[in-house]
Design an enzyme around this catalytic site. Structure first.
Site, PDB file in Angstrom:
ATOM      1  N   ASP A 129      40.109 -70.909  76.333  1.00 56.42           N
ATOM      2  CA  ASP A 129      40.580 -69.838  75.438  1.00 56.42           C
ATOM      3  C   ASP A 129      39.506 -68.809  75.105  1.00 56.42           C
ATOM      4  OD1 ASP A 129      43.034 -71.132  75.331  1.00 56.42           O
ATOM      5  OD2 ASP A 129      42.405 -72.358  73.635  1.00 56.42           O
ATOM      6  N   LYS A 158      39.753 -65.379  79.055  1.00 55.33           N
ATOM      7  CA  LYS A 158      39.741 -65.195  80.522  1.00 55.33           C
ATOM      8  C   LYS A 158      40.839 -64.234  80.970  1.00 55.33           C
ATOM      9  CE  LYS A 158      40.198 -69.628  80.857  1.00 55.33           C
ATOM     10  NZ  LYS A 158      39.943 -70.016  79.451  1.00 55.33           N
ATOM     11  N   GLY A 159      42.023 -64.391  80.334  1.00 57.58           N
ATOM     12  CA  GLY A 159      43.175 -63.563  80.724  1.00 57.58           C
ATOM     13  C   GLY A 159      42.877 -62.083  80.559  1.00 57.58           C
ATOM     14  N   SER A 206      33.776 -57.692  74.380  1.00 54.89           N
ATOM     15  CA  SER A 206      35.080 -57.201  73.928  1.00 54.89           C
ATOM     16  C   SER A 206      35.125 -57.161  72.406  1.00 54.89           C
ATOM     17  CB  SER A 206      36.235 -58.010  74.525  1.00 54.89           C
ATOM     18  OG  SER A 206      36.430 -59.206  73.838  1.00 54.89           O
ATOM     19  N   VAL A 207      35.795 -56.130  71.902  1.00 51.33           N
ATOM     20  CA  VAL A 207      35.802 -55.882  70.455  1.00 51.33           C
ATOM     21  C   VAL A 207      37.222 -55.819  69.895  1.00 51.33           C
ATOM     22  CG1 VAL A 207      33.538 -54.758  70.356  1.00 51.33           C
ATOM     23  CG2 VAL A 207      35.554 -53.399  70.934  1.00 51.33           C
ATOM     24  N   GLY A 208      38.167 -56.340  70.653  1.00 53.01           N
ATOM     25  CA  GLY A 208      39.567 -56.367  70.236  1.00 53.01           C
ATOM     26  C   GLY A 208      40.384 -56.866  71.414  1.00 53.01           C
ATOM     27  N   GLN A 232      41.105 -73.104  81.677  1.00 51.78           N
ATOM     28  CA  GLN A 232      40.318 -74.017  80.830  1.00 51.78           C
ATOM     29  C   GLN A 232      38.862 -73.531  80.769  1.00 51.78           C
ATOM     30  OE1 GLN A 232      42.555 -75.832  83.322  1.00 51.78           O
ATOM     31  NE2 GLN A 232      43.987 -75.283  81.735  1.00 51.78           N
ATOM     32  N   GLY A 255      46.865 -70.969  78.889  1.00 52.77           N
ATOM     33  CA  GLY A 255      47.612 -69.906  78.218  1.00 52.77           C
ATOM     34  C   GLY A 255      46.701 -68.700  78.155  1.00 52.77           C
ATOM     35  N   HIS A 256      46.975 -67.708  78.988  1.00 51.05           N
ATOM     36  CA  HIS A 256      46.104 -66.535  79.093  1.00 51.05           C
ATOM     37  C   HIS A 256      46.832 -65.322  78.531  1.00 51.05           C
ATOM     38  CE1 HIS A 256      43.766 -68.585  82.616  1.00 51.05           C
ATOM     39  NE2 HIS A 256      43.759 -69.279  81.499  1.00 51.05           N
ATOM     40  N   THR A 265      40.059 -81.820  80.800  1.00 48.07           N
ATOM     41  CA  THR A 265      41.303 -81.733  81.552  1.00 48.07           C
ATOM     42  C   THR A 265      41.097 -82.443  82.894  1.00 48.07           C
ATOM     43  OG1 THR A 265      43.092 -80.254  82.225  1.00 48.07           O
ATOM     44  CG2 THR A 265      40.840 -79.450  82.588  1.00 48.07           C
ATOM     45  N   ASP A 270      34.361 -58.559  67.429  1.00 43.29           N
ATOM     46  CA  ASP A 270      34.939 -57.954  66.208  1.00 43.29           C
ATOM     47  C   ASP A 270      35.222 -58.992  65.127  1.00 43.29           C
ATOM     48  OD1 ASP A 270      36.847 -58.675  68.336  1.00 43.29           O
ATOM     49  OD2 ASP A 270      38.371 -58.248  66.819  1.00 43.29           O
TER      50      ASP A 270
HETATM   51  P1  GDP Z   1      42.184 -67.503  77.730  1.00 39.37           P
HETATM   52  O1  GDP Z   1      42.948 -68.758  77.791  1.00 39.37           O
HETATM   53  O2  GDP Z   1      40.732 -67.699  78.031  1.00 39.37           O
HETATM   54  O3  GDP Z   1      42.777 -66.392  78.547  1.00 39.37           O
HETATM   55  O4  GDP Z   1      42.253 -67.013  76.193  1.00 39.37           O
HETATM   56  P2  GDP Z   1      43.566 -67.029  75.243  1.00 39.37           P
HETATM   57  O5  GDP Z   1      44.440 -65.926  75.646  1.00 39.37           O
HETATM   58  O6  GDP Z   1      44.134 -68.389  75.161  1.00 39.37           O
HETATM   59  O7  GDP Z   1      42.886 -66.779  73.839  1.00 39.37           O
HETATM   60  C1  GDP Z   1      42.152 -65.638  73.565  1.00 39.37           C
HETATM   61  C2  GDP Z   1      42.826 -64.921  72.384  1.00 39.37           C
HETATM   62  O8  GDP Z   1      41.931 -63.967  71.861  1.00 39.37           O
HETATM   63  C3  GDP Z   1      44.073 -64.140  72.761  1.00 39.37           C
HETATM   64  O9  GDP Z   1      44.971 -64.190  71.687  1.00 39.37           O
HETATM   65  C4  GDP Z   1      43.568 -62.735  72.977  1.00 39.37           C
HETATM   66  O10 GDP Z   1      44.550 -61.727  72.750  1.00 39.37           O
HETATM   67  C5  GDP Z   1      42.489 -62.660  71.935  1.00 39.37           C
HETATM   68  N1  GDP Z   1      41.350 -61.782  72.274  1.00 39.37           N
HETATM   69  C6  GDP Z   1      40.732 -61.630  73.461  1.00 39.37           C
HETATM   70  N2  GDP Z   1      39.674 -60.822  73.352  1.00 39.37           N
HETATM   71  C7  GDP Z   1      39.614 -60.458  72.044  1.00 39.37           C
HETATM   72  C8  GDP Z   1      38.701 -59.659  71.287  1.00 39.37           C
HETATM   73  O11 GDP Z   1      37.742 -59.089  71.790  1.00 39.37           O
HETATM   74  N3  GDP Z   1      38.956 -59.547  69.946  1.00 39.37           N
HETATM   75  C9  GDP Z   1      40.015 -60.144  69.339  1.00 39.37           C
HETATM   76  N4  GDP Z   1      40.177 -59.975  68.036  1.00 39.37           N
HETATM   77  N5  GDP Z   1      40.886 -60.897  70.030  1.00 39.37           N
HETATM   78  C10 GDP Z   1      40.682 -61.069  71.349  1.00 39.37           C
HETATM   79  P1  IMO Z   2      43.089 -71.954  78.905  1.00 46.10           P
HETATM   80  O1  IMO Z   2      43.156 -71.701  80.394  1.00 46.10           O
HETATM   81  C1  IMO Z   2      41.993 -74.734  75.725  1.00 46.10           C
HETATM   82  C2  IMO Z   2      42.523 -78.988  76.556  1.00 46.10           C
HETATM   83  C3  IMO Z   2      43.552 -79.723  75.731  1.00 46.10           C
HETATM   84  C4  IMO Z   2      42.936 -81.099  75.688  1.00 46.10           C
HETATM   85  C5  IMO Z   2      42.321 -81.231  77.080  1.00 46.10           C
HETATM   86  C6  IMO Z   2      43.206 -81.982  78.070  1.00 46.10           C
HETATM   87  O2  IMO Z   2      44.097 -71.241  78.117  1.00 46.10           O
HETATM   88  O3  IMO Z   2      41.679 -71.772  78.425  1.00 46.10           O
HETATM   89  P2  IMO Z   2      45.406 -81.321  79.385  1.00 46.10           P
HETATM   90  O4  IMO Z   2      46.747 -80.923  78.897  1.00 46.10           O
HETATM   91  O5  IMO Z   2      44.750 -80.305  80.260  1.00 46.10           O
HETATM   92  O6  IMO Z   2      45.395 -82.672  80.007  1.00 46.10           O
HETATM   93  O7  IMO Z   2      44.521 -81.454  78.047  1.00 46.10           O
HETATM   94  O8  IMO Z   2      42.116 -79.912  77.541  1.00 46.10           O
HETATM   95  N1  IMO Z   2      43.028 -77.781  77.265  1.00 46.10           N
HETATM   96  C7  IMO Z   2      42.756 -76.536  76.886  1.00 46.10           C
HETATM   97  N2  IMO Z   2      42.094 -76.066  75.808  1.00 46.10           N
HETATM   98  N3  IMO Z   2      42.485 -73.870  76.647  1.00 46.10           N
HETATM   99  C8  IMO Z   2      43.113 -74.328  77.744  1.00 46.10           C
HETATM  100  O9  IMO Z   2      43.470 -73.520  78.763  1.00 46.10           O
HETATM  101  C9  IMO Z   2      43.329 -75.707  77.873  1.00 46.10           C
HETATM  102  N4  IMO Z   2      43.938 -76.481  78.798  1.00 46.10           N
HETATM  103  C10 IMO Z   2      43.740 -77.740  78.407  1.00 46.10           C
HETATM  104  O10 IMO Z   2      43.686 -79.154  74.460  1.00 46.10           O
HETATM  105  O11 IMO Z   2      41.875 -81.121  74.762  1.00 46.10           O
HETATM  106 MG    MG Z   3      44.142 -69.945  76.563  1.00 43.36          MG
END
Ligand code: GDP
Ligand code: IMO
Ligand code: MG
Length: 432
Positions: A13, A16-17, A412-414, A223, A40-41, A238, A332
């Protein structure tokens, strides 16, 4: 131009997305190489929010070919609903390609994931309960069912019958769970096959051909490094290879093809699920970061655990991925915090470690050593040039670069596509 791998440098999280989305406008192909719909990206642009679980984040660009590589495990129901959601939002999904070698997540994998977590009780992993672990376990046990098996209905039926006999016995006798009917699963999955068939290709050839033609490819990790099955905080990980090495097995390209590996990291640190997290803040500051950063899981909605930036794990991510640079996200969120902490090393039994293998046994005993830097008050969400950041924000970024010995290429700042500072001059010149 070059071929770039984007890797989560923490526990997932990291953003990356949104970084994939940013660089996708500059490449010909975006490839996912591991994980499944546990990912979840999030991508936000022009006020629209997209949450992608399986489909590469490059799909929002109409000319980019998006490939789900062989290392990904696919839940076809998720895939189909994601395709539908994108199409409803006016996104063209015709450029999606799916490897015929991807393993399928089956209903019994999801049931077994839940059953196992429930049975573990307090020792649970805290998985996303998407069936990821059981699907990869079947792949390694050579009883997994691939997309190419699904496309041959009689072969699919035979494989399903054989494996379901064992899975049903485990579910009912060990866990006291309901069993599954072969006919029902068969019918459900054959219907999925009809929908996804047109996307299926031999992706190894497709990707290598694109590389031979000097096309630019972005490999989108899911991940994060500390969730890697071999190199993470086992067993709280994972079940796939989330580090840069996973690109090669998860797509079938050779290591010499890659030019750059960018580690995505938050400006602080989060983790969702169980397991060690040395810089976690369970008090007020942790709550503040969670609310300000909206730190709730994209896939499961769970509250993410929050804490300070940890140089020890970023150094480790730098090493195992051979990171060329860091993309620092969510700066931010730190605006308005008076004193910001950075973990520089761990103390374990009176010894100081700047570098350590992140196995749970060692990390559980570790106490983070911090330096404290002054924060900044200003709202930085509209800043697009590094020089324009408040003095203390620049100092914070410089401190991270010095302490990790990895340059920061982007900040990134948002969450929006445009809320980005390209700090690296070459990157800016070549791409933006
Ligand atoms: P990923 O799994 O690595 O793609 O990340 P996620 O999408 O699960 O989580 C990142 C969250 O942070 C998302 O809700 C994005 O919209 C948000 N986000 C990403 N970059 C920024 C940033 O620079 N500032 C803020 N406030 N939110 C951000
Ligand atoms: P993105 O790509 C954050 C974590 C789960 C758990 C462990 C194992 O959005 O960064 P699993 O269901 O993969 O067997 O769970 O890994 N986990 C993540 N945490 N972001 C993810 O994906 C994750 N995918 C799995 O919370 O601790
Ligand atoms: Mg994610």
């Amino acid at each position: 131009m070059s071929n770039i791998v984007l890797i989560g440098a923490q526990w997932g999280d990291e953003g990356k997305g949104r970084i994939t989305d940013l660089l996708s406008s500059k490449v010909d192909m975006v490839v996912r190489f591991q994980g499944g719909d546990n990912a979840g990206h999030t991508v936000i642009f022009e006020g629209q929010e997209f949450k992608l679980h399986l489909i590469p984040s490059g799909i929002l660009y109409p000319d980019v070919i998006c490939v789900i590589g062989n290392g990904v495990v696919i839940n076809p129901a998720t895939l189909i609903s994601e395709l539908k959601n994108l199409e409803e939002k006016g996104i063209n999904t015709q450029n999606l390609r799916i490897s015929s070698n991807c393993h399928l997540i089956m209903p019994y994998h999801i049931a077994l994931d839940s059953a196992s977590e429930n049975k573990l009780g307090l020792s649970r992993i805290g998985t996303t309960k998407k069936g990821i672990g059981p699907a990869y376990a079947d792949k390694a046990s050579r009883v997994g069912i691939r997309i190419c098996d699904l496309l041959d209905s009689s072969l699919f039926l035979k494989k399903l019958k054989d494996v379901l006999e064992i899975k049903n016995a485990i579910l009912s006798k060990i866990y006291g769970y309901e069993t599954f009917s072969t006919e029902k699963i068969f019918e459900e999955y054959i219907n999925y096959a009809k929908i996804i068939k047109k996307y299926v290709v031999e992706s190894t050839f497709l990707i290598n051909k694109a590389l031979d033609e000097n096309k630019n490819i972005l490999f989108e990790g899911a991940q994060g490094t500390l969730l890697d099955i071999d190199h993470g905080t086992y067993p709280f990980v994972t079940s796939s290879s989330t580090i840069a090495g996973g690109v090669f097995t998860g797509t079938g390209i050779g290591p010499r093809r890659i030019n750059e590996v960018i580690g995505i990291t938050k400006s602080y640190c989060t983790r969702v699920g169980e397991g060690v997290f040395p810089t976690e803040e369970t008090g007020e500051i942790g709550k503040y970061i969670r609310e300000k950063g909206n730190e709730y899981g994209t896939t499961t909605g769970r509250a993410r655990r929050c804490g300070w930036f940890d140089c020890v794990i970023i150094r480790y991510a730098g090493m195992v991925n051979n990171l060329s640079s860091l993309a620092l996200t969510k700066l931010d969120v730190l605006s308005g915090i008076q004193k910001i902490k950075i973990c520089t090393s761990y103390k374990i039994n009176d010894n100081i470690y700047e570098n350590i293998m992140p196995n749970c046994i060692a990390l559980e005993k570790s106490k983070p050593n911090y330096i404290e830097v002054d924060g900044w008050e200003e709202d930085i969400r509209n800043i697009t040039e590094f020089e324009e950041l408040p003095y203390n924000a620049k100092k914070y970024i410089n401190a991270i670069e010095e302490l990790t010995k990895i340059p920061v290429s982007m900040v990134s700042v948002g969450p929006d596509r445009n809320q980005i500072i390209i700090k690296d001059k070459n990157l800016k010149k070549n791409y933006f």
